[in-house]
Design an enzyme around this catalytic site. Structure first.
Site, PDB file in Angstrom:
ATOM      1  N   ASP A 135       0.828  -1.211   0.000  1.00  0.00           N
ATOM      2  CA  ASP A 135       0.000   0.000   0.000  1.00  0.00           C
ATOM      3  C   ASP A 135       0.863   1.263   0.000  1.00  0.00           C
ATOM      4  O   ASP A 135       1.998   1.253   0.462  1.00  0.00           O
ATOM      5  CB  ASP A 135      -0.920  -0.024   1.232  1.00  0.00           C
ATOM      6  CG  ASP A 135      -2.111   0.916   1.080  1.00  0.00           C
ATOM      7  OD1 ASP A 135      -2.374   1.388  -0.043  1.00  0.00           O
ATOM      8  OD2 ASP A 135      -2.781   1.173   2.098  1.00  0.00           O
ATOM      9  N   HIS A 148       2.995   3.600  -8.799  1.00  0.00           N
ATOM     10  CA  HIS A 148       2.721   2.197  -9.125  1.00  0.00           C
ATOM     11  C   HIS A 148       3.915   1.585  -9.863  1.00  0.00           C
ATOM     12  O   HIS A 148       4.284   0.438  -9.629  1.00  0.00           O
ATOM     13  CB  HIS A 148       1.458   2.080  -9.989  1.00  0.00           C
ATOM     14  CG  HIS A 148       0.203   2.496  -9.264  1.00  0.00           C
ATOM     15  ND1 HIS A 148      -0.108   2.058  -8.001  1.00  0.00           N
ATOM     16  CD2 HIS A 148      -0.824   3.317  -9.634  1.00  0.00           C
ATOM     17  CE1 HIS A 148      -1.267   2.591  -7.616  1.00  0.00           C
ATOM     18  NE2 HIS A 148      -1.718   3.352  -8.595  1.00  0.00           N
ATOM     19  N   LEU A 171      10.734 -20.699  -4.480  1.00  0.00           N
ATOM     20  CA  LEU A 171       9.718 -19.840  -3.864  1.00  0.00           C
ATOM     21  C   LEU A 171       8.383 -19.959  -4.611  1.00  0.00           C
ATOM     22  O   LEU A 171       8.364 -19.966  -5.850  1.00  0.00           O
ATOM     23  CB  LEU A 171      10.194 -18.381  -3.939  1.00  0.00           C
ATOM     24  CG  LEU A 171       9.204 -17.312  -3.461  1.00  0.00           C
ATOM     25  CD1 LEU A 171       9.166 -17.244  -1.946  1.00  0.00           C
ATOM     26  CD2 LEU A 171       9.567 -15.940  -4.031  1.00  0.00           C
TER      27      LEU A 171
HETATM   28  C1  IPE Z   1      -5.565  -2.730  -0.620  1.00  0.00           C
HETATM   29  O1  IPE Z   1      -5.163  -1.403  -0.724  1.00  0.00           O
HETATM   30  C2  IPE Z   1      -5.461  -3.408  -1.956  1.00  0.00           C
HETATM   31  C3  IPE Z   1      -4.115  -3.589  -2.488  1.00  0.00           C
HETATM   32  C4  IPE Z   1      -3.000  -3.283  -1.883  1.00  0.00           C
HETATM   33  C5  IPE Z   1      -4.061  -4.191  -3.804  1.00  0.00           C
HETATM   34  P1  IPE Z   1      -6.201  -0.220  -0.933  1.00  0.00           P
HETATM   35  O2  IPE Z   1      -5.421   1.022  -0.957  1.00  0.00           O
HETATM   36  O3  IPE Z   1      -7.064  -0.514  -2.102  1.00  0.00           O
HETATM   37  O4  IPE Z   1      -7.089  -0.348   0.385  1.00  0.00           O
HETATM   38  P2  IPE Z   1      -7.994   0.728   1.139  1.00  0.00           P
HETATM   39  O5  IPE Z   1      -8.933   1.288   0.130  1.00  0.00           O
HETATM   40  O6  IPE Z   1      -7.076   1.759   1.687  1.00  0.00           O
HETATM   41  O7  IPE Z   1      -8.662  -0.061   2.209  1.00  0.00           O
HETATM   42  C1  IPE Z   2      -1.235   0.344  -3.522  1.00  0.00           C
HETATM   43  O1  IPE Z   2      -1.085   1.737  -3.485  1.00  0.00           O
HETATM   44  C2  IPE Z   2      -1.503  -0.201  -4.898  1.00  0.00           C
HETATM   45  C3  IPE Z   2      -2.871  -0.674  -5.111  1.00  0.00           C
HETATM   46  C4  IPE Z   2      -3.830  -0.652  -4.242  1.00  0.00           C
HETATM   47  C5  IPE Z   2      -3.160  -1.227  -6.412  1.00  0.00           C
HETATM   48  P1  IPE Z   2      -2.328   2.726  -3.508  1.00  0.00           P
HETATM   49  O2  IPE Z   2      -2.657   3.024  -4.932  1.00  0.00           O
HETATM   50  O3  IPE Z   2      -3.449   2.193  -2.707  1.00  0.00           O
HETATM   51  O4  IPE Z   2      -1.688   3.991  -2.821  1.00  0.00           O
HETATM   52  P2  IPE Z   2      -2.402   4.978  -1.801  1.00  0.00           P
HETATM   53  O5  IPE Z   2      -2.966   4.128  -0.705  1.00  0.00           O
HETATM   54  O6  IPE Z   2      -3.451   5.698  -2.573  1.00  0.00           O
HETATM   55  O7  IPE Z   2      -1.308   5.874  -1.333  1.00  0.00           O
HETATM   56 MG    MG Z   3      -4.019   2.392  -0.775  1.00  0.00          MG
END
Ligand code: IPE
Ligand code: IPE
Ligand code: MG
Length: 246
Positions: A18, A35, A129
């Site tokens: 995240d 990303h 792995l």
């Molecule tokens: C969870 O992260 C999903 C992934 C890391 C793929 P999100 O950023 O989507 O989750 P919320 O919305 O903060 O709960």
């Molecule tokens: C995690 O980073 C990637 C996915 C959920 C696909 P985020 O895109 O959720 O990044 P934040 O949480 O908005 O910073």
């Molecule tokens: Mg996120």
């Protein structure tokens, strides 16, 4: 500095990657850049997991709820998965890594499904792995699908309801054959599961790290493992320090 205890390296580590968006915003960059750098962090982390002797690494790459994001971002994420598989599959295979995909294939573009299937088929006999990619994954859906399949088997007379126990139920989940993660890591400071591995993480230890995913790598993984190794896992029993079994 404390060092890792080899006997206490978890078999399975699952990561909620995240904070890509926040990493980018803090630098005045588009979310896409976060990303993109997240994929590099993933490469470092797979490498570190192999070196540290972790047997299963699961990463949450796209949740069933991530479709709520703007179409352009969803499309960027799909594009990055395509690129990752096209660029890295041969090398992961050469490193004896087995790829498993969990989540729902329906709703994904046919070429993405083909790439995911190819990754699993090509690497199915590998013994290094196991890299588990949770893509279009949501735990409630996974559990509901298992319940439906079990109900269908009962209805068809192939399964006795008395035979439904935890072990049988788990065999209907996407993670059949994969041990439960001992450790779940979530980066970027959020402390929630976001529909990830609800069944499998029943007794996992959780480590929440403040850094954003694009900055993750070997060092952060080792730090999380050190936290894990300092935990007292009681499983409802007593601490090993006062006579409980570990
Ligand atoms: C969870 O992260 C999903 C992934 C890391 C793929 P999100 O950023 O989507 O989750 P919320 O919305 O903060 O709960
Ligand atoms: C995690 O980073 C990637 C996915 C959920 C696909 P985020 O895109 O959720 O990044 P934040 O949480 O908005 O910073
Ligand atoms: Mg996120």
């Amino acid at each position: 500095m404390t060092s890792l205890i080899p006997d206490l390296i978890p078999k399975h580590v699952a990561i909620i990657m995240d904070g890509n968006g926040r990493w980018a915003s803090q630098r005045g960059l588009p979310r896409f850049e976060g990303h993109r750098r997240g994929v590099e962090a993933l490469r470092r982390t797979i490498r570190a997991a192999e070196e540290l002797g972790i047997r299963y690494l699961t990463v949450y790459s796209f949740s069933s709820e991530n479709w709520k994001r703007p179409a352009a971002e969803v499309s960027d994420l799909m594009g990055l998965l395509r690129r990752f598989i096209r660029n890295d599959l041969a090398e992961l295979h050469a490193r004896n890594i087995r790829i498993r995909v969990i989540g729902v294939k329906e709703g994904l573009a046919p070429d993405i499904v083909a790439l995911l299937d190819e990754s699993e088929h090509l690497t199915q006999s590998n013994t290094g792995l196991t890299f588990v990619v949770a893509f279009n994954y949501g735990a409630r859906r996974e559990i509901t699908d298992a319940a439906r399949l079990i109900a269908e088997a009962v209805k068809a007379g192939q399964l006795d309801p008395q035979a439904i126990d935890e072990k049988l139920f788990a065999s209907y989940l996407n993670t059949d054959g994969i041990p439960d993660p001992e450790l779940v890591i979530r980066t970027s400071g959020e402390q929630r599961l976001s529909n990830f591995l609800l069944w499998q993480a029943s007794y996992s230890e959780f480590v929440f790290t403040a850094g954003h995913w694009p900055d993750f790598g070997r060092e952060s993984l080792v730090e999380a493992l050190l936290h894990y190794q300092s935990r007292d896992r009681r499983f409802g029993g007593l601490s090993s320090a006062i006579g409980g079994v570990r």
